[in-house]
Write a protein that holds these residues in place. Sequence first.
Motif, PDB file in Angstrom:
ATOM      1  N   LYS A  23      -6.529   2.487  -1.224  1.00 44.35           N
ATOM      2  CA  LYS A  23      -5.272   1.545  -0.670  1.00 44.35           C
ATOM      3  C   LYS A  23      -5.768   1.175   0.884  1.00 44.35           C
ATOM      4  CE  LYS A  23      -1.292   3.422  -3.038  1.00 44.35           C
ATOM      5  NZ  LYS A  23      -0.213   4.137  -2.793  1.00 44.35           N
ATOM      6  N   ASP A  24      -6.190   2.204   1.734  1.00 43.79           N
ATOM      7  CA  ASP A  24      -6.260   1.579   3.040  1.00 43.79           C
ATOM      8  C   ASP A  24      -7.621   0.924   3.251  1.00 43.79           C
ATOM      9  OD1 ASP A  24      -3.704   2.556   4.003  1.00 43.79           O
ATOM     10  OD2 ASP A  24      -4.438   4.579   3.670  1.00 43.79           O
TER      11      ASP A  24
ATOM     12  N   ARG B  35      -3.796  -1.140  -9.716  1.00 40.16           N
ATOM     13  CA  ARG B  35      -4.162   0.227  -9.575  1.00 40.16           C
ATOM     14  C   ARG B  35      -5.552   0.725  -9.557  1.00 40.16           C
ATOM     15  NH1 ARG B  35      -0.570  -0.596 -14.098  1.00 40.16           N
ATOM     16  NH2 ARG B  35       1.508  -0.411 -13.406  1.00 40.16           N
TER      17      ARG B  35
ATOM     18  N   PHE C 253      -6.888   0.350  -6.222  1.00 40.06           N
ATOM     19  CA  PHE C 253      -6.506   1.580  -5.120  1.00 40.06           C
ATOM     20  C   PHE C 253      -7.191   2.720  -5.649  1.00 40.06           C
ATOM     21  CE2 PHE C 253      -1.783  -0.032  -4.459  1.00 40.06           C
ATOM     22  CZ  PHE C 253      -2.286  -0.851  -3.315  1.00 40.06           C
ATOM     23  N   SER C 254      -7.387   2.935  -6.836  1.00 39.94           N
ATOM     24  CA  SER C 254      -8.174   4.075  -7.244  1.00 39.94           C
ATOM     25  C   SER C 254      -9.537   4.314  -6.847  1.00 39.94           C
ATOM     26  CB  SER C 254      -7.669   4.881  -8.643  1.00 39.94           C
ATOM     27  OG  SER C 254      -7.956   3.909  -9.490  1.00 39.94           O
TER      28      SER C 254
ATOM     29  N   ARG D  85       0.675  -1.149   0.029  1.00 41.82           N
ATOM     30  CA  ARG D  85      -0.046   0.090  -0.032  1.00 41.82           C
ATOM     31  C   ARG D  85       0.818   1.382  -0.074  1.00 41.82           C
ATOM     32  NH1 ARG D  85      -3.161  -2.908   4.259  1.00 41.82           N
ATOM     33  NH2 ARG D  85      -5.083  -3.245   3.554  1.00 41.82           N
ATOM     34  N   HIS D  86       1.716   1.185   0.612  1.00 48.78           N
ATOM     35  CA  HIS D  86       2.713   2.514   0.981  1.00 48.78           C
ATOM     36  C   HIS D  86       4.011   2.226   0.779  1.00 48.78           C
ATOM     37  CE1 HIS D  86      -1.246   4.532   2.091  1.00 48.78           C
ATOM     38  NE2 HIS D  86      -1.337   3.459   2.884  1.00 48.78           N
TER      39      HIS D  86
END
Length: 352
Positions: A230-231, A222, A225-226, A88-89
């Motif tokens: 992500k979290d 991707r 995530f969008s 995620r990060h």
Amino acid sequence: MKKMQSRSELARSSNKVAKAIALLSGGLDSTLAAALVRSLGIEVIGLHIHILFDTDQKRSQHVAKAAEDAGIKVRTADLSKEHLEVVRHPRYGYGAGMNPCIDCRIFMLRAAKKVMEEEGAQFVITGEVLGQRPMSQHLRALTRIAKESELEDRLLRPLSANLLSEALPVKKGWIRCENLLALQGRGRQEQIKLATRLGIEGYRQSAGGCLLVEKVYAARLRDAFSHIGKDAMEEQDFLLLRYGRHFRLSDRAKVIVGRNERENEILEGFVTGRVMIEPIDTVGPLTLVEGESSPEEVILAACLAARYCDHYGEAPLMMRVIRSGEESMVAAIPLTPDDPRISSWRIDGARR
Ligand code: SF4
């Protein structure tokens, strides 16, 4: 460079004072690195870290088999949940796909360091080869990974050790540098020769990275995530990206269509919180709709699902739709295979 010693010479020159943890991926390089160090009389314990993105879901078994053949005992650690935070990060970003290789290596080596301390071992071994992978195996990345994992000189990369700064086992005289290698680049010939010398057979050429490197999986991630965030993404959301054909109809609605019977069964496990669509009178896929889809989008998803059912002509197919536990029927006109919307919806990383 001095000639390498034979296997029996290596064993005679060993001192049996040290113990090491070998990070094993299941590929040839990590197995070789561990076997080479073991052949020098060092006690080696293998460590395989399971993550959610293994391309081969039986990888742990392959690792155990390869290590057993090399006479190495293996510990397995399931760090799949913790590893998601790395995905995620990532501090050092992604490679060509969604692979955060530098952060991932630091994460795995920190885990190996813990095991090293628990086992009373003195150093960690990996099968990394200088210049073999573009993101994480150039000199600067290897140095950074050693530093940030806090292993520093307790990290030994036996296959390229003679091209890197001196590691603790060499400084201490537990291993002589002429018994280590100076491999560089993507070639495999030297590894194959070493495998023969160490009696390693039936190995897999390469562990081949993970799903995060693959174009289709990376495109789906991707997109997720969008749209999900992500979290907000849970383990199940990451897992679902493995299965079916994925289509984004709109910012609100994504459709997942099973590709075969096995996938249809797997998709049944992901129904909670999603709309489910299946054909009534014909053979066809199980389909899920994810997100806050409108009634029109569910009908469109049913027509898309119908395109993959056994049918003749354009007659509507009756599809069962289950949304929040409520069942309804939709007469879905199958989209034609050449409908241009299908390729524009598909989430597969292809340029359009
Ligand atoms: S390819 Fe995947 S498993 Fe390997 S280092 Fe990169 S992110 Fe980690």
